[in-house]
Design a protein around this motif. Structure first.
Motif, PDB file in Angstrom:
ATOM      1  N   GLU A  13       5.997 -20.715 -18.220  1.00 29.38           N
ATOM      2  CA  GLU A  13       6.692 -20.331 -16.767  1.00 29.38           C
ATOM      3  C   GLU A  13       6.422 -21.459 -15.579  1.00 29.38           C
ATOM      4  O   GLU A  13       7.460 -21.677 -15.115  1.00 29.38           O
ATOM      5  CB  GLU A  13       5.859 -19.316 -16.037  1.00 29.38           C
ATOM      6  CG  GLU A  13       6.155 -17.840 -16.672  1.00 29.38           C
ATOM      7  CD  GLU A  13       5.202 -16.685 -16.049  1.00 29.38           C
ATOM      8  OE1 GLU A  13       4.344 -17.026 -15.310  1.00 29.38           O
ATOM      9  OE2 GLU A  13       5.282 -15.521 -16.610  1.00 29.38           O
ATOM     10  N   LYS A  16       9.234 -24.131 -16.898  1.00 27.66           N
ATOM     11  CA  LYS A  16      10.528 -23.836 -16.460  1.00 27.66           C
ATOM     12  C   LYS A  16      10.521 -24.078 -15.182  1.00 27.66           C
ATOM     13  O   LYS A  16      11.848 -24.648 -14.703  1.00 27.66           O
ATOM     14  CB  LYS A  16      10.528 -22.059 -16.504  1.00 27.66           C
ATOM     15  CG  LYS A  16      11.940 -21.729 -16.278  1.00 27.66           C
ATOM     16  CD  LYS A  16      11.930 -19.982 -16.536  1.00 27.66           C
ATOM     17  CE  LYS A  16      13.322 -19.711 -16.154  1.00 27.66           C
ATOM     18  NZ  LYS A  16      13.480 -18.100 -16.312  1.00 27.66           N
ATOM     19  N   ILE A  17       9.529 -24.064 -14.195  1.00 24.70           N
ATOM     20  CA  ILE A  17       9.698 -24.327 -12.847  1.00 24.70           C
ATOM     21  C   ILE A  17      10.105 -25.670 -12.656  1.00 24.70           C
ATOM     22  O   ILE A  17      10.499 -26.533 -12.213  1.00 24.70           O
ATOM     23  CB  ILE A  17       8.564 -23.794 -12.038  1.00 24.70           C
ATOM     24  CG1 ILE A  17       8.765 -22.304 -11.901  1.00 24.70           C
ATOM     25  CG2 ILE A  17       8.490 -24.377 -10.642  1.00 24.70           C
ATOM     26  CD1 ILE A  17       7.329 -21.866 -11.254  1.00 24.70           C
ATOM     27  N   ASN A  19      11.026 -28.066 -14.837  1.00 21.65           N
ATOM     28  CA  ASN A  19      12.072 -28.366 -15.610  1.00 21.65           C
ATOM     29  C   ASN A  19      13.550 -27.812 -15.126  1.00 21.65           C
ATOM     30  O   ASN A  19      14.419 -28.125 -15.338  1.00 21.65           O
ATOM     31  CB  ASN A  19      12.052 -28.334 -17.133  1.00 21.65           C
ATOM     32  CG  ASN A  19      10.950 -29.250 -17.639  1.00 21.65           C
ATOM     33  OD1 ASN A  19      10.618 -30.237 -17.519  1.00 21.65           O
ATOM     34  ND2 ASN A  19      10.245 -28.506 -18.709  1.00 21.65           N
ATOM     35  N   SER A  20      13.344 -27.053 -14.004  1.00 23.66           N
ATOM     36  CA  SER A  20      14.215 -26.373 -13.262  1.00 23.66           C
ATOM     37  C   SER A  20      15.137 -27.664 -12.777  1.00 23.66           C
ATOM     38  O   SER A  20      14.693 -28.570 -12.217  1.00 23.66           O
ATOM     39  CB  SER A  20      14.095 -25.231 -12.472  1.00 23.66           C
ATOM     40  OG  SER A  20      13.228 -25.953 -11.396  1.00 23.66           O
ATOM     41  N   PRO A  21      16.659 -27.331 -12.464  1.00 23.81           N
ATOM     42  CA  PRO A  21      17.616 -28.399 -11.999  1.00 23.81           C
ATOM     43  C   PRO A  21      16.913 -28.600 -10.662  1.00 23.81           C
ATOM     44  O   PRO A  21      16.669 -27.816  -9.774  1.00 23.81           O
ATOM     45  CB  PRO A  21      18.862 -27.788 -12.057  1.00 23.81           C
ATOM     46  CG  PRO A  21      18.824 -26.666 -13.142  1.00 23.81           C
ATOM     47  CD  PRO A  21      17.391 -26.058 -13.300  1.00 23.81           C
ATOM     48  N   TYR A  22      16.973 -30.093 -10.090  1.00 24.51           N
ATOM     49  CA  TYR A  22      16.967 -30.076  -8.675  1.00 24.51           C
ATOM     50  C   TYR A  22      17.997 -31.346  -8.370  1.00 24.51           C
ATOM     51  O   TYR A  22      18.156 -32.271  -8.948  1.00 24.51           O
ATOM     52  CB  TYR A  22      15.508 -30.908  -8.554  1.00 24.51           C
ATOM     53  CG  TYR A  22      15.318 -31.663  -7.051  1.00 24.51           C
ATOM     54  CD1 TYR A  22      15.394 -30.671  -6.052  1.00 24.51           C
ATOM     55  CD2 TYR A  22      15.351 -32.886  -7.015  1.00 24.51           C
ATOM     56  CE1 TYR A  22      15.176 -31.311  -4.798  1.00 24.51           C
ATOM     57  CE2 TYR A  22      15.105 -33.451  -5.799  1.00 24.51           C
ATOM     58  CZ  TYR A  22      15.096 -32.674  -4.548  1.00 24.51           C
ATOM     59  OH  TYR A  22      14.977 -33.578  -3.461  1.00 24.51           O
ATOM     60  N   GLU A  28      20.074 -27.592  -4.709  1.00 24.73           N
ATOM     61  CA  GLU A  28      19.551 -26.772  -5.777  1.00 24.73           C
ATOM     62  C   GLU A  28      18.088 -27.255  -6.149  1.00 24.73           C
ATOM     63  O   GLU A  28      17.809 -28.355  -6.182  1.00 24.73           O
ATOM     64  CB  GLU A  28      20.380 -26.457  -7.258  1.00 24.73           C
ATOM     65  CG  GLU A  28      20.150 -25.911  -8.302  1.00 24.73           C
ATOM     66  CD  GLU A  28      20.832 -25.779  -9.435  1.00 24.73           C
ATOM     67  OE1 GLU A  28      20.772 -25.170 -10.179  1.00 24.73           O
ATOM     68  OE2 GLU A  28      21.905 -26.715  -9.381  1.00 24.73           O
ATOM     69  N   GLY A  29      17.166 -26.088  -6.304  1.00 23.28           N
ATOM     70  CA  GLY A  29      15.707 -26.529  -6.696  1.00 23.28           C
ATOM     71  C   GLY A  29      15.035 -26.926  -5.515  1.00 23.28           C
ATOM     72  O   GLY A  29      13.741 -27.200  -5.709  1.00 23.28           O
ATOM     73  N   HIS A  37      22.164 -19.586  -1.213  1.00 23.26           N
ATOM     74  CA  HIS A  37      23.007 -20.085  -2.173  1.00 23.26           C
ATOM     75  C   HIS A  37      24.343 -19.720  -1.373  1.00 23.26           C
ATOM     76  O   HIS A  37      24.597 -18.435  -1.236  1.00 23.26           O
ATOM     77  CB  HIS A  37      22.604 -19.624  -3.604  1.00 23.26           C
ATOM     78  CG  HIS A  37      23.989 -19.812  -4.590  1.00 23.26           C
ATOM     79  ND1 HIS A  37      24.129 -19.108  -5.599  1.00 23.26           N
ATOM     80  CD2 HIS A  37      24.545 -21.271  -4.549  1.00 23.26           C
ATOM     81  CE1 HIS A  37      25.014 -19.878  -6.382  1.00 23.26           C
ATOM     82  NE2 HIS A  37      25.198 -20.954  -5.769  1.00 23.26           N
ATOM     83  N   ARG A 126       8.366 -34.313  -7.512  1.00 24.46           N
ATOM     84  CA  ARG A 126       7.834 -32.988  -7.119  1.00 24.46           C
ATOM     85  C   ARG A 126       6.390 -33.158  -6.424  1.00 24.46           C
ATOM     86  O   ARG A 126       6.413 -32.238  -5.387  1.00 24.46           O
ATOM     87  CB  ARG A 126       7.450 -32.379  -8.604  1.00 24.46           C
ATOM     88  CG  ARG A 126       6.922 -30.976  -8.659  1.00 24.46           C
ATOM     89  CD  ARG A 126       6.914 -30.419  -9.717  1.00 24.46           C
ATOM     90  NE  ARG A 126       6.141 -30.992 -10.826  1.00 24.46           N
ATOM     91  CZ  ARG A 126       4.928 -30.532 -11.270  1.00 24.46           C
ATOM     92  NH1 ARG A 126       4.398 -29.693 -10.736  1.00 24.46           N
ATOM     93  NH2 ARG A 126       4.259 -31.511 -12.159  1.00 24.46           N
TER      94      ARG A 126
END
Length: 673
Positions: A13, A16-17, A19-22, A28-29, A37, A126
């Motif tokens: 989990e 996933k956060i 590596n989520s798109p930014y 986004e992100g 959105h 990040r």
């Protein structure tokens, strides 16, 4: 204890956060501000995650509801073509700049990448986005943006701070001056160079067609003016602060404050106050104190602790190493379970803090390369306490010190006990407490009092113990320390409590008389003076013996290391507690166990700082303060506490009004306790 399966689930989990798109262009992100959105079919960006505050504006609502073509034709009453579409999109971007720092920074700010190369757009990593969230929470709530930032290395906290301040100047405010101050001028000049680059490359379209430029202000090489917004930014250093004082500023970024040194006539807090004192707190004002940790007890550390407790107006922000994405080692799914089974207690703690297994794998390898664990904690701290760790060979375990620190508080009073004379026969006549104002940010050379002696103090024998560690008289020498313990709770099974403390530089004879006055005020307390220091200093040692011999005729209950049997045999009485290779480990070991078992109540925060700086030396035998630090409070506390527990419990006595100077001196010796 989490099972390996649960750890793997949580780790997935987290990954996933991470590596989520930014995408700072679409939003986004981003998590710095609340976003929604939205979709707009005929817009250059068909999907966006826009700040809610921007979405609530009439301009944004209308353009999103109508779309680009209908807005141009129905609202602007213009022909829809490439030129008008581009004009509208530019206006949309400029309007969005005021609400979306990440979008503005990526669109307009060019910076030099780590390791060199072509300039790149400023895209927040990040760790920077985590810090930005705190900045934006304060800005969007219309509060002063007051931050104390405790940094790990290599993530760009200073860069973000300075570009964020520039955003406020260019986008939000006019005549909004700023200051950048480092430990040395070269640090500030690096930041200044970065700002100059951002301004030089700022696109004209983003400033309503105006090319933004800077120029020296009134010929100064250290202050530049951004003509577009009529804002100034000045650079300076703690070493040469004169050009920073008394300026009309609204924002200040003070960097590497932990390195700022205290010298005669110049303290870090004085310079900070002179800069911050020019800022009238309000929306969009900025005060940032930023540093890597450089030991405990200094201005930055004290300010951090107060911020954590909510005792000042700074919001504490700490960025641990595992938020920095480069600190990670790839693990395959097959490697997860054996790696988890090999994790030690501390690595499990890192996982609980939020580190991924990949980050912990990197940490394990790096720790082996670093060899010394304390350096690892200092360079790559996982929590604020690690960051401030000041020695690799601490004598007192950190958890003992933390436990001790929980009972510390600011003194209730500052002042002195004053008699008819400062020394001599009348020093105890009309003895009373005179409350005083302490010097700003200094508790030295004044008595810090948590509890004054109560009206029944004189009715008990041995209720109080006053211990003294004697330092030098010069400003650069070790200070002297006087510590007062109240032993009344011990009658019913409680523990002694620190009720007063004096710390500073003073002539030795005046120190002993001051300690005697304090002891007299606290119910004619048992007065214990550490004598080793002065006895090895030639003439000063002789003077020390003379002073104690002098006060023995006026003050009872002096601690002596001469046993009663020796006195009967005609040996001269030697007053004071003598620290030597035998007694010093004894009192320090007792102190350590007392801290562990909560056998006393500490009130002095400064004493706990000295605990953090007290170490076992390289030979593994000697102990003392880290180089450049002091241990006088450690010694006065450990000796006093030892005597507290080795002296008979307090007991009530009949009141005696015969006068102090006529009473026979009571000798309490090492043998008697």
């Amino acid at each position: 204890m989490l099972s390996p399966s649960k750890i793997i689930e949580i780790n997935n989990e987290r990954l996933k956060i991470i590596n989520s798109p930014y995408n700072p262009i679409t939003g986004e992100g981003s998590f710095s501000v609340k976003r929604t959105h939205v979709r707009c079919g005929d817009f250059p960006l068909k999907e966006m995650w826009l700040p809610d505050d921007f979405l609530s504006t009439g301009f944004c609502q209308v353009i999103l509801s109508l779309g680009q073509r209908r807005y141009i034709e129905n609202i602007l009453h213009l022909e829809y073509n490439e030129r008008t579409a581009n004009m509208l999109y530019v206006e949309f971007c400029v309007q969005r700049f005021g609400y979306d720092f990440e979008f503005w920074a990526y669109t307009t700010a060019k910076i030099s990448p780590k390791g060199g190369g072509e300039d790149i757009s400023f895209q927040l990593n990040r760790a920077q986005r985590t810090y930005l969230k705190k900045l934006e929470e304060l800005r969007t709530s219309n509060r002063p943006i007051n931050i104390i930032l405790l940094k790990a290395r290599q993530w760009g906290g200073s860069t973000l701070t300075q570009i964020y301040m520039l955003w406020i100047q260019i986008v939000h405010r006019k005549n909004w001056n700023s200051v950048i101050c480092g430990d040395v001028e070269s640090q500030s000049n690096i930041v200044c160079g970065m700002l100059s680059k951002v301004v030089k490359n700022y696109p004209a379209w983003a400033a309503h067609g105006v090319k933004i430029e800077t120029k020296p202000f009134e010929g100064s090489s250290k202050t530049r003016q951004i003509e577009y917004c009529q804002c100034l930014y000045s650079v300076g250093s703690a070493q040469k602060p004169d050009n920073l004082r008394s300026q009309n500023i609204s924002m200040a970024h003070l960097t590497e404050v932990g390195l700022w040194k205290e010298t005669n006539g110049k303290k870090p807090e004085d310079l900070v106050q002179s800069i911050f004192g020019s800022i009238n707190d309000g929306p969009y004002t900025v005060k940032v104190l930023e540093s890597t940790a450089k030991g405990v007890g200094n201005y930055f550390h004290r300010t951090w602790l107060r911020a954590v407790k909510g005792e000042n107006d700074f919001t504490p922000v700490f960025i641990p190493w595992f938020l920095i994405d480069m600190y990670s080692t790839r693990l395959t799914k097959i490697e997860y379970r054996p790696f988890i089974e090999s994790m030690n207690e501390y690595e499990m703690y890192l996982f609980e803090l939020g580190a991924t297994l990949e980050a912990i794998a990197w940490y394990r390898k790096k720790k082996v390369a670093m060899e010394e664990e304390w350096r690892m904690c200092s360079e790559y701290p996982s929590d604020p306490k690690e960051a401030f760790q000041s020695t690799g060979r601490p004598y007192f375990p950190r958890k003992y010190v933390d436990q001790c620190r929980k009972t510390c508080m600011d003194p209730a009073f500052y002042g002195e006990f004053v008699g008819e004379t400062p020394k001599g026969e009348r020093a105890f006549e009309n003895l009373h407490f005179v409350e005083m104002k302490r010097k700003k940010d200094s508790k030295d050379n004044i008595l810090n009092v948590w509890f004054l002696p109560d009206k029944d103090a004189h009715l008990y024998r041995y209720r109080y113990v006053v211990s003294v560690d004697i330092g030098g008289t010069g400003e650069k020498s070790d200070p002297s320390s006087i510590k007062v313990f109240d032993r009344m709770p011990m009658i019913e099974g409680g523990v002694p409590e620190v009720v007063a403390e004096w710390h500073g530089h003073i002539e030795h004879d005046m120190l002993i008389w001051k300690a005697a006055q304090i002891a007299y005020a606290y119910g004619k307390a048992l007065l214990v003076v550490e004598s080793n220091t002065l006895e090895t200093e030639g003439t000063e040692g002789d003077n020390f013996e003379y002073v104690l011999d002098e006060i023995k005729d006026f003050y009872p209950d002096l601690y002596s290391r001469t046993s009663a049997e020796q006195i009967k045999e005609g040996a001269p009485v030697k007053y004071g507690f003598h620290t030597n290779p035998s007694t010093k480990p004894m009192v320090l070991n007792f102190m350590k166990s007392a801290m562990r078992d909560s056998l006393y109540i500490e009130r002095s925060l400064e004493t706990t700082f000295e605990y953090d700086q007290f170490e076992i030396k390289e030979d593994g035998k000697k102990t003392g303060a880290v180089e450049g630090c002091h241990d006088d409070r450690v010694m006065s506390t450990s000796i006093g506490l030892y005597v507290c527990y080795k002296t008979p419990k307090p007991y009530r006595i009949a009141q005696n009004n015969t006068g102090l100077q006529k009473r026979k001196t009571r000798i309490v010796s090492e043998a008697s306790i």
